[in-house]
Design an enzyme around this catalytic site. Sequence first.
Site, mmCIF file in Angstrom:
data_model
loop_
_atom_site.group_PDB
_atom_site.id
_atom_site.type_symbol
_atom_site.label_atom_id
_atom_site.label_comp_id
_atom_site.label_asym_id
_atom_site.label_seq_id
_atom_site.Cartn_x
_atom_site.Cartn_y
_atom_site.Cartn_z
ATOM 1 N N GLU A 304 0.853 -1.187 0.000
ATOM 2 C CA GLU A 304 0.000 0.000 0.000
ATOM 3 C C GLU A 304 0.891 1.240 0.000
ATOM 4 O O GLU A 304 1.667 1.475 0.930
ATOM 5 C CB GLU A 304 -0.910 0.002 1.230
ATOM 6 C CG GLU A 304 -2.016 1.039 1.182
ATOM 7 C CD GLU A 304 -3.062 0.790 0.087
ATOM 8 O OE1 GLU A 304 -3.794 1.744 -0.245
ATOM 9 O OE2 GLU A 304 -3.143 -0.351 -0.436
ATOM 10 N N GLU A 335 -0.367 9.581 -6.098
ATOM 11 C CA GLU A 335 0.740 8.622 -6.023
ATOM 12 C C GLU A 335 1.039 8.024 -7.388
ATOM 13 O O GLU A 335 2.207 7.811 -7.742
ATOM 14 C CB GLU A 335 0.394 7.539 -4.996
ATOM 15 C CG GLU A 335 0.324 8.084 -3.577
ATOM 16 C CD GLU A 335 -0.788 7.505 -2.721
ATOM 17 O OE1 GLU A 335 -1.134 8.146 -1.717
ATOM 18 O OE2 GLU A 335 -1.316 6.429 -3.064
ATOM 19 N N ASP A 489 -7.172 2.900 2.539
ATOM 20 C CA ASP A 489 -6.859 1.632 3.204
ATOM 21 C C ASP A 489 -8.070 0.701 3.202
ATOM 22 O O ASP A 489 -7.945 -0.508 2.970
ATOM 23 C CB ASP A 489 -6.403 1.904 4.639
ATOM 24 C CG ASP A 489 -5.215 2.855 4.685
ATOM 25 O OD1 ASP A 489 -4.239 2.597 3.962
ATOM 26 O OD2 ASP A 489 -5.273 3.859 5.416
#
Length: 507
Positions: A304, A335, A489
């Site tokens: 992650e 990201e 998450d």
Amino acid sequence: MVAGVRGSIMWRKASVAALLAIAVGYLYHGSPELPEQILQYISLPNFQQSSQSQDSQKSLEEVISSAWETLITLPSRQWSKVAVGVNACVDVVVSGVGLLQAMAVDPGVGLDHEVLHSKEDLKEAFVHYMERGAAAERFFSDKEVFQRIARAAAEYPGAKLYVGGNAALIGQKLATYPDLIVLLCGPVGPKLHEMLDEQIIVPPESLQETDEYHLILEYKAGETWGSTQAPQANRFIFSHDMSNGGMSSLETFVASLEDFEPELVVLSGLHMMEGQGRELWEERLKEAVSAILDIRRDIPIHLELASMTDKEYMNSIMQEQVMPIVSSIGLNEQELLFLSQADEGPHADLDAWKGIPDVGRVSDILLWVLEQHGRSDPLSEADLTRIHFHTLAFHILATVDGYWGNQVAAVTAGARVASSQACGLQAVDVSKVELKAPLEFYSSHSEPREKLTINPAQPVTVWRRGNVTFHMTPVLVCKQPLRTVGLGDAISAEGLVYSELKTQQPF
């Protein structure tokens, strides 16, 4: 006479309506998959409102939400043991603007900082990301100043404490499945241990005397501070976290796998090392890779990712270091773009996404990652075969053919939890969400490309490029989100729960 004519007309209308109702009923029951749109074209007299099919009046959000429930099915072979590590902390969540005002900080011009050294740096970085509506995470170098800010945050009216750290948050989400045993390794202090789900196993070696605290400065969509206005709700995270910053629990984590015998390993926290400086992260990253290589090859590893700013550090993760030895990654739009910028990949010339990221550009970068750093080439020694991408309006799962199954359910499960959790709910409430994804888009930003659409009744669009398959679904965006922290998450955790390995061959 007039009354008789009126009676005859009314009788005929009633007869026609009854016959139509019988015909529609016959068609519907004889063919339950009859598209809802067909029913909309059958018009009844003015009294139709009381008898018209409710399905034909559904909003797009209702149709999508209902379709998700049909598509989300657990795989035939499910994980029974998952090990998660290695970043864990206590999140202190406050209003960003409110806290900065309470600290007598004046609004000003935004400016990004790789590492925060002062309140002024904090203010500038917060404004920089708030005006973009983007999430970010930074290391605060001055321990004393950070502790003063942390005390002010804890005392701020409405401040709340939550389980924090990607690993702990993923563990918490996985623990909601009663048949799943979860091992969590990370710096777990007394407060965090008290807050964790009872189902989570924490090795004694992971327990420490004090907690690590991270400050989460949230802002709402449309919120203003000085001349800055947030285009959407999001958060800015910072900490002075030495335990997570050095990934101090990694060796403990890997050592505990031998006894625990997981079927899946989830790794996070690499981003925390970035703030330690090149000398420290360069050496520690080599140690981290060495530890990860000790994990049995037949156990898939999901990595992650989180917010980073150092291109050299990202390059080290991407190339010879971490990414080639994991089988799956989860990341958001920032990201993904930074990953491309760090290695001069597709669309690296973009400074940032403007509004909702273009699906074609996202598709280009995902394909490039799997081709350059994954196993889309069967002769490649890399292990990476799966990327779970999430942004506010849509999610995409990109997988190399032959490795992963049940990805329709996996991508929709991730979207569903994003829609419900952002609103603070256990299930999607269609009155509190809205569709923001484009209903038409292209499979690539450049030619050759395919024009694609989203069908709300079957809200997963699938396309292939070479031997990579893409599954895309819209997200029903919460209109007034209560909490944005940990959404990524939760999305990755749900996607993993519903994913299935097609082969048992070593990665």
